[in-house]
Design an enzyme around this catalytic site. Structure first.
Site, mmCIF file in Angstrom:
data_model
loop_
_atom_site.group_PDB
_atom_site.id
_atom_site.type_symbol
_atom_site.label_atom_id
_atom_site.label_comp_id
_atom_site.label_asym_id
_atom_site.label_seq_id
_atom_site.Cartn_x
_atom_site.Cartn_y
_atom_site.Cartn_z
ATOM 1 N N GLY A 149 -80.207 54.665 -15.310
ATOM 2 C CA GLY A 149 -80.852 55.687 -16.125
ATOM 3 C C GLY A 149 -80.753 55.317 -17.592
ATOM 4 O O GLY A 149 -79.880 54.538 -17.986
ATOM 5 N N HIS A 192 -77.991 63.700 -22.149
ATOM 6 C CA HIS A 192 -78.275 62.861 -23.330
ATOM 7 C C HIS A 192 -79.300 63.507 -24.260
ATOM 8 O O HIS A 192 -79.216 63.363 -25.478
ATOM 9 C CB HIS A 192 -78.846 61.503 -22.895
ATOM 10 C CG HIS A 192 -77.815 60.443 -22.647
ATOM 11 N ND1 HIS A 192 -76.976 59.978 -23.630
ATOM 12 C CD2 HIS A 192 -77.520 59.731 -21.540
ATOM 13 C CE1 HIS A 192 -76.189 59.021 -23.129
ATOM 14 N NE2 HIS A 192 -76.497 58.860 -21.845
ATOM 15 N N GLN A 195 -80.819 56.652 -26.634
ATOM 16 C CA GLN A 195 -80.084 55.395 -26.445
ATOM 17 C C GLN A 195 -80.872 54.181 -26.923
ATOM 18 O O GLN A 195 -80.321 53.084 -27.012
ATOM 19 C CB GLN A 195 -79.712 55.202 -24.965
ATOM 20 C CG GLN A 195 -78.730 56.248 -24.451
ATOM 21 C CD GLN A 195 -78.394 55.991 -23.006
ATOM 22 O OE1 GLN A 195 -79.151 56.349 -22.119
ATOM 23 N NE2 GLN A 195 -77.269 55.336 -22.748
ATOM 24 N N CYS A 242 -71.994 54.709 -18.643
ATOM 25 C CA CYS A 242 -73.129 54.933 -19.537
ATOM 26 C C CYS A 242 -73.392 53.655 -20.315
ATOM 27 O O CYS A 242 -72.449 53.011 -20.779
ATOM 28 C CB CYS A 242 -72.798 56.072 -20.499
ATOM 29 S SG CYS A 242 -74.102 56.443 -21.673
ATOM 30 N N LEU A 243 -74.670 53.276 -20.446
ATOM 31 C CA LEU A 243 -74.994 52.029 -21.144
ATOM 32 C C LEU A 243 -74.595 52.065 -22.620
ATOM 33 O O LEU A 243 -74.464 51.018 -23.248
ATOM 34 C CB LEU A 243 -76.494 51.726 -21.005
ATOM 35 C CG LEU A 243 -76.976 51.446 -19.573
ATOM 36 C CD1 LEU A 243 -78.475 51.219 -19.541
ATOM 37 C CD2 LEU A 243 -76.235 50.263 -18.966
ATOM 38 N N HIS A 254 -76.849 63.453 -15.924
ATOM 39 C CA HIS A 254 -76.320 62.606 -17.003
ATOM 40 C C HIS A 254 -77.401 62.361 -18.059
ATOM 41 O O HIS A 254 -77.151 62.496 -19.263
ATOM 42 C CB HIS A 254 -75.817 61.288 -16.403
ATOM 43 C CG HIS A 254 -75.304 60.300 -17.405
ATOM 44 N ND1 HIS A 254 -73.973 59.923 -17.473
ATOM 45 C CD2 HIS A 254 -75.936 59.589 -18.380
ATOM 46 C CE1 HIS A 254 -73.826 59.041 -18.457
ATOM 47 N NE2 HIS A 254 -74.996 58.817 -19.023
ATOM 48 N N GLU A 255 -78.611 62.016 -17.598
ATOM 49 C CA GLU A 255 -79.690 61.707 -18.549
ATOM 50 C C GLU A 255 -80.165 62.957 -19.289
ATOM 51 O O GLU A 255 -80.441 62.899 -20.490
ATOM 52 C CB GLU A 255 -80.862 61.024 -17.832
ATOM 53 C CG GLU A 255 -80.526 59.668 -17.219
ATOM 54 C CD GLU A 255 -79.754 58.733 -18.138
ATOM 55 O OE1 GLU A 255 -79.998 58.722 -19.358
ATOM 56 O OE2 GLU A 255 -78.876 58.012 -17.630
HETATM 57 CO CO CO Z 1 -75.652 57.576 -20.516
#
Ligand code: CO
Length: 157
Positions: A46, A136, A51, A90-91, A132-133
């Site tokens: 995701g 964000h 991000q 998380c990236l 999660h997304e």
């Molecule tokens: Co994330």
């Protein structure tokens, strides 16, 4: 194919409320394609627009199952049920993993890149990735929800 630089924590843009999308144009389609390339390159499931430095309510999810690419534009969680506890990363936080409690089921209303409104129901890992997304897009990071962080090597990649 364009791989975009991923914003790493700490960065202010990761913690702001993102703006709703009102224009569904080619620029948006291009951004979603680039976000997809970026997510695949980073081996993620995701990615949210903040991000990649864009504070708009755009996120994508693809956990590699039959659901394929899910485009979450202006998403709203309509229903949530149950509980699941599991590992999350998380990236924007390389090499950081924690145990996070999420709802086990969510029903979400969102738009796709063409502006079409749709409803998606998700369970288990897909529901986790979507939650999660969506977090964000409201400046909420998984680290604020972690029950405990894992030690290096505790999770098998
Ligand atoms: Co994330």
């Amino acid at each position: 194919m364009s791989v975009l630089p991923i914003v790493k924590y700490p960065n202010e843009i990761l913690e702001v409320e993102c703006e709703k999308v009102t224009t569904f144009d080619r620029k948006l389609s291009k951004l979603i394609k680039d976000m997809y390339d970026t997510m695949l390159e980073a081996d993620g499931v995701g990615l949210a627009a903040p991000q990649v430095g864009i504070a708009k309510q755009i996120a994508i999810v693809d956990i590699g199952d039959e659901s394929g690419l899910i485009e979450l534009i202006n998403p709203v969680i309509l229903e949530r049920r149950g509980e699941q506890v599991g590992p999350e990363g998380c990236l924007s936080f390389p090499d950081l993993f924690g145990e996070v409690t999420r709802n086990d089921y969510v029903k979400v209303r969102a738009q796709n890149r063409r502006g079409k409104t749709y409803i998606i129901e998700a369970r288990e890992f897909l529901a986790r990735a979507i939650q999660h997304e969506i977090d964000h897009l409201h400046g909420i990071l998984f680290t604020s929800k972690v029950n405990r962080f894992y030690e290096e090597g505790e999770i098998e990649g």
